[in-house]
Each structure stands twice: as structure tokens, then as C-alpha cells.
Scaffold this motif. Structure first.
Motif, PDB file in Angstrom:
ATOM      1  N   LEU A  31       0.820  -1.195   0.000  1.00 27.27           N
ATOM      2  CA  LEU A  31       0.000   0.000   0.000  1.00 27.27           C
ATOM      3  C   LEU A  31       0.861   1.254   0.000  1.00 27.27           C
ATOM      4  N   PHE A  34       3.226   5.028   5.562  1.00 27.70           N
ATOM      5  CA  PHE A  34       2.290   5.908   6.258  1.00 27.70           C
ATOM      6  C   PHE A  34       2.777   6.159   7.675  1.00 27.70           C
ATOM      7  N   GLU A  39      -4.062   6.224   8.796  1.00 29.68           N
ATOM      8  CA  GLU A  39      -3.820   6.788   7.464  1.00 29.68           C
ATOM      9  C   GLU A  39      -3.780   5.689   6.412  1.00 29.68           C
ATOM     10  N   ALA A  40      -3.115   4.592   6.721  1.00 31.36           N
ATOM     11  CA  ALA A  40      -3.034   3.465   5.795  1.00 31.36           C
ATOM     12  C   ALA A  40      -4.409   2.856   5.555  1.00 31.36           C
ATOM     13  N   LYS A  42      -7.334   4.347   5.741  1.00 33.26           N
ATOM     14  CA  LYS A  42      -8.111   5.263   4.892  1.00 33.26           C
ATOM     15  C   LYS A  42      -7.753   5.066   3.423  1.00 33.26           C
ATOM     16  N   LYS A  43      -6.469   4.979   3.122  1.00 32.16           N
ATOM     17  CA  LYS A  43      -6.020   4.756   1.750  1.00 32.16           C
ATOM     18  C   LYS A  43      -6.485   3.390   1.242  1.00 32.16           C
ATOM     19  N   ALA A  44      -6.385   2.372   2.078  1.00 32.31           N
ATOM     20  CA  ALA A  44      -6.786   1.015   1.684  1.00 32.31           C
ATOM     21  C   ALA A  44      -8.261   0.967   1.320  1.00 32.31           C
ATOM     22  N   ARG A  45      -9.080   1.711   2.044  1.00 31.77           N
ATOM     23  CA  ARG A  45     -10.520   1.696   1.786  1.00 31.77           C
ATOM     24  C   ARG A  45     -10.912   2.487   0.548  1.00 31.77           C
ATOM     25  N   VAL A  46      -9.982   3.238  -0.008  1.00 26.90           N
ATOM     26  CA  VAL A  46     -10.210   3.851  -1.320  1.00 26.90           C
ATOM     27  C   VAL A  46     -10.069   2.768  -2.395  1.00 26.90           C
ATOM     28  N   LEU A  47      -9.165   1.824  -2.168  1.00 22.82           N
ATOM     29  CA  LEU A  47      -8.896   0.765  -3.145  1.00 22.82           C
ATOM     30  C   LEU A  47      -9.836  -0.429  -3.030  1.00 22.82           C
TER      31      LEU A  47
END
Length: 71
Positions: A31, A34, A39-40, A42-47
Motif C-alpha cells: 500500500l 504511512f 492513514e493506511a 483510509k487509503k486502503a478503503r479507497v482501493l
């Protein structure tokens, strides 16, 4: 800063690179770097629609049931 990985098959689970429960890197997606597990995540849940943080390495400061929605 820590590196984070997501298990891309089955249940998507977020792990730090130094986690004892990190599956073999085959089948994992890096990923990125971070400052925090939040923070990680949040980014993961975009993907991915549903990602669960590892209860061992991704201390978010909330119970798992309360972090299904991170805004």
C-alpha cells in the motif's frame, strides 16, 4: 513511517511490514509508507470496499466494530 500491505485475496486485511501475522508476500499488495495505521486504512478503503486492520500490528485506538467507517 511504516510500510503497509493489504492481503488481496479473500478478506482484505491491512498489515505493517514487520507484523508476525503478515502472510507470505505473494498475494499481498504494498500500500505504501504511512505515519499511522489509520492513514493506511483510509487509503486502503479507497482501493477496496472492505478492509480490516490486523488486530496485532494496526492499533487504531478503537475497537474493530467501531472502525468500519473511517472518514
Amino acid at each position: 513511517m511504516s510500510s503497509y500491505y493489504i492481503k488481496k485475496y479473500g478478506v482484505h486485511e491491512l498489515h505493517q511490514s514487520n507484523c508476525v501475522w503478515l502472510p507470505i508476500r505473494k498475494g499481498m499488495v504494498k500500500l505504501g509508507e504511512f505515519d499511522s495505521a489509520l492513514e493506511a486504512l483510509k487509503k486502503a478503503r479507497v482501493l477496496y470496499d472492505e478492509v480490516n486492520p490486523c488486530s496485532t500490528c494496526c492499533s487504531i485506538g478503537k475497537k474493530r466494530s467501531n472502525i468500519m467507517s473511517v472518514d
